[in-house]
Design an enzyme around this catalytic site. Structure first.
Site, PDB file in Angstrom:
ATOM      1  N   ASN A  15       0.862  -1.177   0.000  1.00 30.88           N
ATOM      2  CA  ASN A  15       0.000   0.000   0.000  1.00 30.88           C
ATOM      3  C   ASN A  15       0.904   1.235   0.000  1.00 30.88           C
ATOM      4  O   ASN A  15       1.558   1.521   1.008  1.00 30.88           O
ATOM      5  CB  ASN A  15      -0.913   0.010   1.221  1.00 30.88           C
ATOM      6  CG  ASN A  15      -1.857   1.204   1.239  1.00 30.88           C
ATOM      7  OD1 ASN A  15      -1.694   2.160   0.477  1.00 30.88           O
ATOM      8  ND2 ASN A  15      -2.850   1.156   2.107  1.00 30.88           N
ATOM      9  N   ASP A  72      -3.055  -1.486   9.361  1.00 28.53           N
ATOM     10  CA  ASP A  72      -4.012  -2.498   9.783  1.00 28.53           C
ATOM     11  C   ASP A  72      -5.087  -2.731   8.725  1.00 28.53           C
ATOM     12  O   ASP A  72      -5.548  -3.862   8.528  1.00 28.53           O
ATOM     13  CB  ASP A  72      -4.663  -2.083  11.102  1.00 28.53           C
ATOM     14  CG  ASP A  72      -3.667  -2.022  12.249  1.00 28.53           C
ATOM     15  OD1 ASP A  72      -2.762  -2.871  12.293  1.00 28.53           O
ATOM     16  OD2 ASP A  72      -3.797  -1.120  13.103  1.00 28.53           O
ATOM     17  N   ASN A  76      -5.980  -6.177   6.880  1.00 28.05           N
ATOM     18  CA  ASN A  76      -7.351  -6.679   6.893  1.00 28.05           C
ATOM     19  C   ASN A  76      -7.794  -7.092   5.491  1.00 28.05           C
ATOM     20  O   ASN A  76      -8.351  -8.173   5.289  1.00 28.05           O
ATOM     21  CB  ASN A  76      -8.298  -5.629   7.456  1.00 28.05           C
ATOM     22  CG  ASN A  76      -9.755  -6.049   7.377  1.00 28.05           C
ATOM     23  OD1 ASN A  76     -10.403  -5.885   6.342  1.00 28.05           O
ATOM     24  ND2 ASN A  76     -10.271  -6.584   8.458  1.00 28.05           N
ATOM     25  N   GLU A 281     -11.174   0.366  10.377  1.00 28.72           N
ATOM     26  CA  GLU A 281     -11.827   0.891   9.185  1.00 28.72           C
ATOM     27  C   GLU A 281     -13.350   0.857   9.371  1.00 28.72           C
ATOM     28  O   GLU A 281     -13.882  -0.043  10.027  1.00 28.72           O
ATOM     29  CB  GLU A 281     -11.440   0.072   7.951  1.00 28.72           C
ATOM     30  CG  GLU A 281      -9.941   0.019   7.672  1.00 28.72           C
ATOM     31  CD  GLU A 281      -9.367   1.367   7.278  1.00 28.72           C
ATOM     32  OE1 GLU A 281     -10.107   2.179   6.666  1.00 28.72           O
ATOM     33  OE2 GLU A 281      -8.179   1.606   7.583  1.00 28.72           O
TER      34      GLU A 281
END
Length: 303
Positions: A15, A72, A76, A281
């Protein structure tokens, strides 16, 4: 080297906007160290939400290990992709987010080189996951109430700049907005309660949003059980501060407003639609939520 990777294949998902946007400078280290260790490495870079899940869903079964570098949320997404596969590869995690809660619990270093070394020389751990309303998996927490909105409402640019401090920067406003949430909760073990709650989490971690800490002695990552933390709405601002400083921040959960349980499955219902977060999230607003522990769902490298 403890692990033998000769002839094995690794899928790396990066990412580029997690943490301080440092994916590209570390790409060389990741590829070089993996390749030197005998891993045939393929790298994908995410372009937006949901990309990590799709990449792993489409390509994951072609690999022995799936590694993600991000926060995180990226982990996920990666894990949700792994759970869609009939043959699930092992998971490696290179933390690059703002809080990296699960990494802290697993003792995975924040330093990239050390995190890579954990994958190459660490030990795989069977990890329980959570199923949220049967369709979304989470690695360490599902929660609602106070502070849960901080994780997804704080701008990514602020997270990148300040890291964990970004959450505290948003915390004063969140404290003022704390309100009671009328909740009915029951667990498969027989616990039932109804009342006004300020914060509730179903957790498999010692750290939640970098703000709330659980005693490691209360947390087992693969025992088939979650830690259910119920914080009743306090009667006054002074009592709320006491709950925060004494009971949560200092891991003293003997406050009368706090209950810590262990459960395999829990159900929640509300009078109104309540926003939830899953692994930091936004997971939508719900008037009913069912959460189940998926025992030994994946293997993840840890120290």
């Amino acid at each position: 080297m403890l692990n033998c990777f000769d002839g094995k294949r690794a899928l790396v998902v990066l990412n580029p906007v997690s943490g301080k946007r440092t994916a590209k400078p570390h790409l060389y280290n990741i590829s070089t160290l993996f390749t030197t260790s005998g891993l045939e490495t393929t790298v994908y870079t995410t372009r937006g939400p949901g990309d990590a899940t799709e990449i792993v869903r489409k390509r994951g079964e072609d690999f022995d290990i799936v590694v993600c570098r991000g926060g995180d949320g990226t982990l996920n997404e990666t894990v949700n992709g792994v759970m869609m596969l009939e043959k699930r590869p092992m998971v490696g995690y290179i933390p690059a987010g703002s809080t990296n809660d699960l990494a802290r619990t697993l003792h995975i270093p924040i330093d990239n080189i050390e995190a890579i070394d954990t994958i190459l020389n660490g030990q795989p751990l069977w990890l329980d996951l959570g199923a949220f309303n049967g369709g979304l998996y989470f690695t360490y927490t599902a929660s609602f109430g106070a502070f849960t909105e901080i994780a997804y409402a704080t701008p990514q640019s602020l997270k990148n700049k300040l890291g964990r401090l970004a959450y505290f920067a948003e915390a004063p406003g969140a404290i003022k907005a704390v309100h009671p949430i009328h909740t009915r909760v029951k667990t498969v073990e027989g616990f039932e309660a109804e009342g006004e709650y300020a914060f509730v989490s179903v957790t498999n971690s010692t750290s939640i949003a970098g703000l709330i800490k659980l005693n490691p002695r209360d947390v087992n990552l693969n025992d088939g059980l979650f830690e259910l933390l119920l914080v009743e709405y306090p009667g006054s601002a002074a009592e709320w501060r006491q709950v925060l400083t004494n009971a949560i921040a200092r891991r003293k959960l003997n406050h009368p407003r706090i209950k810590l349980l262990h459960t395999r499955q829990a159900e929640f219902s509300f009078d109104d639609m309540v926003p939830w977060t899953v692994d930091g999230e936004y997971a939508g607003a719900h008037d009913e939520v069912a959460i189940e522990n998926i025992h030994n769902a994946i293997q993840i490298f840890r120290r």
